[in-house]
Design a protein around this motif. Structure first.
Motif: not given
Length: 228
Positions: A69-73
């Motif tokens: 996941e490149p932008a995990a939040g």
């Protein structure tokens, strides 16, 4: 709580209320402007994961199938992926295998998150899912156990703060991850191989820069924290 799904604006946060569940979709307008931060609703996460159900739950080698996941939040995708893997492990493995397989499932999930608070939340949420699974099955998983320490180590190694686009961490150093290779003739054993995130941009898998990064001896996956 209201029934159904209702958008509500609270202290500049955009949230969705669904039954007794509250989802934060926007933490603040400033964060949206600065970082484009908008969280994916849980029902959409599940719909998207349905598209890769064989890799997550039913296909051969599903435990070890990797997800990035490149932008995990705050980890909403990560925890949903992990929950599905755990549910499949319950169905397809004997209970005595659940601790080992749950660690391998954890080792298969990677992410980068730009913002420090989200990064901390993502790590905390993943560890919470892991502990809750084992507590439910009355498996000892206190902070003193190897099971807990190994899970915490894997989460720290796999869920990192940085910038996916630049391949750099918060301090400006290259993001370094690890493959956790299961040794097939010794099922609880793992071989860790470090690599830079930037090396994944190479089309040729043989160009991954294992040779210029630290090497680790094989060990039991529930002892990975001892060889850090």
């Amino acid at each position: 709580m209201t029934s159904g799904t209702t958008p509500v604006l609270q202290q500049r946060r955009q949230v969705v209320v669904k039954g007794d569940q509250v989802e934060v979709l926007v933490k603040s307008r400033d964060r949206v402007k600065a970082h484009g931060e908008v969280f994916t609703p849980a029902h959409m996460v599940e719909q998207m994961l349905d598209l890769v159900r064989p890799e997550l739950e039913t296909g051969p080698g599903f435990v070890d199938k990797t997800f990035f996941e490149p932008a995990a939040g705050d980890g909403n995708f990560l925890t949903a992926i992990f929950r599905r893997k755990l549910a499949a492990i319950e169905k397809r493995y004997a209970p005595k295998m659940w601790p080992t397989e749950s660690l391998f499932a954890l080792a298969s999930i990677y992410s980068v998150e730009l913002l420090a608070d989200n990064h901390s939340d993502a790590q905390t949420n993943m560890l919470g899912e892991f502990v809750a699974f084992h507590v439910k099955h009355k498996v000892k998983c206190s902070p003193k156990t190897n099971l807990f320490k190994a899970a915490q180590h894997l989460i720290t190694a796999n869920i990192q703060q940085g910038n996916t686009l630049t391949g750099l961490d918060a301090a400006g150093h290259p993001l370094v991850f690890s493959w956790w290779h299961r040794i097939l003739n010794a099922p609880p054993t793992v071989q860790r191989e470090a690599f830079k995130l930037s090396s994944l941009r190479n089309a040729d898998e043989s160009l991954l820069d294992f040779d210029v990064l630290p090497t680790y001896p094989p060990c039991r996956i529930d002892h990975v924290h001892k060889g850090a």
